[in-house]
Design an enzyme around this catalytic site. Structure first.
Site, PDB file in Angstrom:
ATOM      1  N   GLU A 289      51.133  41.791  18.273  1.00 51.26           N
ATOM      2  CA  GLU A 289      50.979  40.310  19.508  1.00 51.26           C
ATOM      3  C   GLU A 289      51.189  39.284  18.645  1.00 51.26           C
ATOM      4  OE1 GLU A 289      47.713  42.527  22.207  1.00 51.26           O
ATOM      5  OE2 GLU A 289      46.993  41.160  20.504  1.00 51.26           O
ATOM      6  N   ARG A 329      45.412  20.044  18.348  1.00 52.17           N
ATOM      7  CA  ARG A 329      45.058  20.793  17.133  1.00 52.17           C
ATOM      8  C   ARG A 329      44.699  19.833  16.002  1.00 52.17           C
ATOM      9  NH1 ARG A 329      48.161  23.558  14.665  1.00 52.17           N
ATOM     10  NH2 ARG A 329      46.636  25.537  14.187  1.00 52.17           N
ATOM     11  N   TYR A 333      41.058  21.324  14.896  1.00 52.95           N
ATOM     12  CA  TYR A 333      41.045  22.047  13.654  1.00 52.95           C
ATOM     13  C   TYR A 333      41.284  21.332  12.489  1.00 52.95           C
ATOM     14  CZ  TYR A 333      42.389  25.260  17.655  1.00 52.95           C
ATOM     15  OH  TYR A 333      42.286  25.775  18.991  1.00 52.95           O
ATOM     16  N   CYS A 360      41.770   7.082  24.037  1.00 51.29           N
ATOM     17  CA  CYS A 360      40.535   6.288  23.641  1.00 51.29           C
ATOM     18  C   CYS A 360      39.618   7.217  22.893  1.00 51.29           C
ATOM     19  CB  CYS A 360      40.010   5.702  24.751  1.00 51.29           C
ATOM     20  SG  CYS A 360      41.145   4.606  25.638  1.00 51.29           S
ATOM     21  N   GLU A 361      39.768   7.493  21.800  1.00 58.40           N
ATOM     22  CA  GLU A 361      38.966   8.383  20.981  1.00 58.40           C
ATOM     23  C   GLU A 361      39.401   8.223  19.551  1.00 58.40           C
ATOM     24  OE1 GLU A 361      37.620  11.334  22.718  1.00 58.40           O
ATOM     25  OE2 GLU A 361      37.043  12.462  20.691  1.00 58.40           O
TER      26      GLU A 361
HETATM   27  N1  LLP Z   1      46.269  38.617  20.153  1.00 58.59           N
HETATM   28  C1  LLP Z   1      45.024  38.347  20.364  1.00 58.59           C
HETATM   29  C2  LLP Z   1      44.071  39.015  20.918  1.00 58.59           C
HETATM   30  C3  LLP Z   1      44.837  36.971  19.952  1.00 58.59           C
HETATM   31  O1  LLP Z   1      43.518  36.507  20.437  1.00 58.59           O
HETATM   32  C4  LLP Z   1      45.677  35.993  19.415  1.00 58.59           C
HETATM   33  C5  LLP Z   1      45.167  34.680  19.402  1.00 58.59           C
HETATM   34  C6  LLP Z   1      46.828  36.522  19.412  1.00 58.59           C
HETATM   35  C7  LLP Z   1      47.111  37.800  19.533  1.00 58.59           C
HETATM   36  C8  LLP Z   1      47.953  35.648  18.741  1.00 58.59           C
HETATM   37  O2  LLP Z   1      47.694  35.174  17.598  1.00 58.59           O
HETATM   38  P1  LLP Z   1      48.922  34.256  16.857  1.00 58.59           P
HETATM   39  O3  LLP Z   1      49.918  35.173  16.404  1.00 58.59           O
HETATM   40  O4  LLP Z   1      49.373  33.226  17.751  1.00 58.59           O
HETATM   41  O5  LLP Z   1      48.176  33.793  15.632  1.00 58.59           O
HETATM   42  N2  LLP Z   1      44.547  27.616  19.386  1.00 58.59           N
HETATM   43  C9  LLP Z   1      44.412  28.131  17.975  1.00 58.59           C
HETATM   44  C10 LLP Z   1      44.877  29.692  17.922  1.00 58.59           C
HETATM   45  C11 LLP Z   1      43.912  30.698  18.572  1.00 58.59           C
HETATM   46  C12 LLP Z   1      44.434  31.979  18.324  1.00 58.59           C
HETATM   47  C13 LLP Z   1      43.731  32.733  19.501  1.00 58.59           C
HETATM   48  N3  LLP Z   1      44.116  34.136  19.657  1.00 58.59           N
HETATM   49  C14 LLP Z   1      45.316  27.088  17.278  1.00 58.59           C
HETATM   50  O6  LLP Z   1      46.037  26.324  17.695  1.00 58.59           O
HETATM   51  O7  LLP Z   1      45.534  27.612  15.820  1.00 58.59           O
END
Ligand code: LLP
Length: 430
Positions: A289, A329, A333, A360-361
């Site tokens: 995924e 982000r 993070y 405003c932050e």
């Molecule tokens: N599958 C599941 C069950 C997940 O929870 C996630 C991401 C993915 C696939 C996809 O992961 P990727 O390949 O995109 O790393 N908002 C955060 C990232 C949160 C990821 C949540 N889950 C950021 O901006 O770094």
């Protein structure tokens, strides 16, 4: 670093054959720009390199990274599966004409409405998070006389960080069930066995995001193979599917060392094939995924430079016309990005700036430290690799309007999400 079709021509940044300057002139500022060719390239690379003669593979793009109707249509055309986590994402998939038999539905707290939507729209595979959810699903599937295919989301105890993994004894994730919790796993397996409407095809795990260390995945394959063997023997089950989640890291700034899709694919497929050959695993389907690794580098946010300011405390700010509303982000993070003045690509980068937005932050900083040419109002700042988790996490804080999203390819740009208007802001106000 310039990715995909990005080039520098006559001191101008171009993406998909269009200059940043022209994109802003045509579509306004700030602007999310996606290099369509690079998204397609990444999708195809995953398909090519995550393939095996011993089992099928499905690439299920993680919608949460970036989803619009146009993205859904692209995924459908490319034959990609889709990982959805909410009724909103499902609604977008439907609106984009996606074949939902190829969709996966996730979530640690799926609402009754969401479970119902999965059943009524024939979502192909549901990731069951916990026993209460399983009970609800069984009840609904039995009532409608349907047979529903599921994977159980488990937590393998492998926690991946960007550069390392740890095997944790603390299993406190809100997602899934720990594979070490024998009692709960047994209760769930028995529940599956006692009925025929909800089928357990296999298991899902996801160990983190922005992971560079391939050994995290190899360790996960080890742990999951052992777990699957144990469970199939103990409960006389046949398990056909393993879903390893996403998390493949990408380059944002110097120091990020992602593995390319080809090496990642080859390494993981080889590890799984070895398990198949030695009968430590006998899956028919592998699912992954990826989200970030498909869209992050394909996205660039273009901003217009406003004022600059030298503070008494010694900071030199460059202010842009967006900020934490279009990219949360860095604030959330401490994420880091690289950037250029897109209309002055080859000018001397002799000035140190902190790039801040207009919200405003105090935490509304997009880039803490960067060398750029001395900027003038009206210059265009391009922040690279903003394709993942920016538009999808955008907000209207301070009643700012969300920017437009454009896809560019072969010298043409098309608006896939129009810029919000002030009327859009008031649409739900009563
Ligand atoms: N599958 C599941 C069950 C997940 O929870 C996630 C991401 C993915 C696939 C996809 O992961 P990727 O390949 O995109 O790393 N908002 C955060 C990232 C949160 C990821 C949540 N889950 C950021 O901006 O770094």
């Amino acid at each position: 670093m310039l990715f995909g079709t990005m080039t520098t021509q006559d001191n101008q940044l171009t993406i998909g054959g269009r200059t940043a300057r022209d994109l802003i002139a045509d579509h306004g500022s700030p602007l999310y720009v996606y290099d369509l060719a690079l998204i397609k390239h990444n999708l195809r690379a995953f398909k090519t390199h995550f393939s095996s003669k011993l089992f099928d593979t499905r690439i299920a793009y993680a919608s949460k990274a970036f989803l619009t109707k146009a993205m859904v249509r692209l995924l459908q055309a490319e034959g990609t599966s889709l990982d959805l986590v909410s009724a909103g994402e499902l609604h977008t998939a439907i609106a984009g004409g996606f074949d939902l038999s190829q969709a996966l539905f996730h979530g640690n707290n799926k609402s009754p409405e969401e479970l119902e939507l999965c059943l009524s729209h024939g979502v192909g595979l549901i990731m069951v998070d916990n026993i209460d959810e399983l009970d609800q699903l069984i009840e609904r599937a039995a009532a409608s006389g349907q047979v529903v295919h599921t994977l159980l989301r488990v937590n393998p105890g492998v926690e991946a960080h960007t550069h390392e993994y740890v095997i944790t004894a603390k299993h406190s994730s809100k997602f899934g069930e720990s594979i070490y919790d024998n009692e709960r796993i047994a209760a769930i397996m028995n529940r599956y066995r006692d009925q025929s409407h909800v089928v357990l095809d296999g298991f899902h795990c996801h160990i983190g995001s922005q992971i560079f260390d391939i050994t995290s995945y190899l360790k996960t394959i080890e742990v999951m193979s052992t777990f699957i063997n144990k469970i199939t023997a103990q409960f006389e089950l046949s398990i056909s599917t393993l879903n390893l989640g996403g998390g493949f890291g990408v380059f944002y700034t110097d120091g990020d060392t992602p593995m390319d899709i080809e090496t990642t694919g080859r390494t993981l497929i080889r590890a799984l094939e070895e398990k198949q050959i030695t009968n430590e695993l006998s899956i028919k389907t592998l699912i992954i995924e990826p989200g970030r690794s498909i869209v992050a580098n394909a996205g660039t946010t273009l901003y217009t430079v406003g004022h600059t300011k030298r503070t008494y405390g010694g900071k030199h700010y460059l202010f842009v016309d967006g900020g934490m509303t279009d990219n949360i982000r860095p604030a959330l993070y401490q994420a880091e990005y690289s950037a250029d003045l897109a209309n002055r690509m080859t000018d001397q980068k002799d000035t140190h700036y902190t790039v801040a937005g207009k919200l405003c932050e105090s935490g509304d900083v997009l880039i803490r430290d960067i060398q750029l040419p001395a900027a003038n109002p009206g210059d265009i700042l391009a922040i690279y690799s903003t394709g993942a988790y920016t538009y999808s996490m955008a907000s209207n804080y301070n009643r700012l309007l969300r920017p437009a999203v454009v896809f560019v390819e072969d010298g043409k740009s098309s608006v896939v999400v129009r810029r919000e208007t002030y009327d859009d802001l008031l649409r739900n106000d009563v």
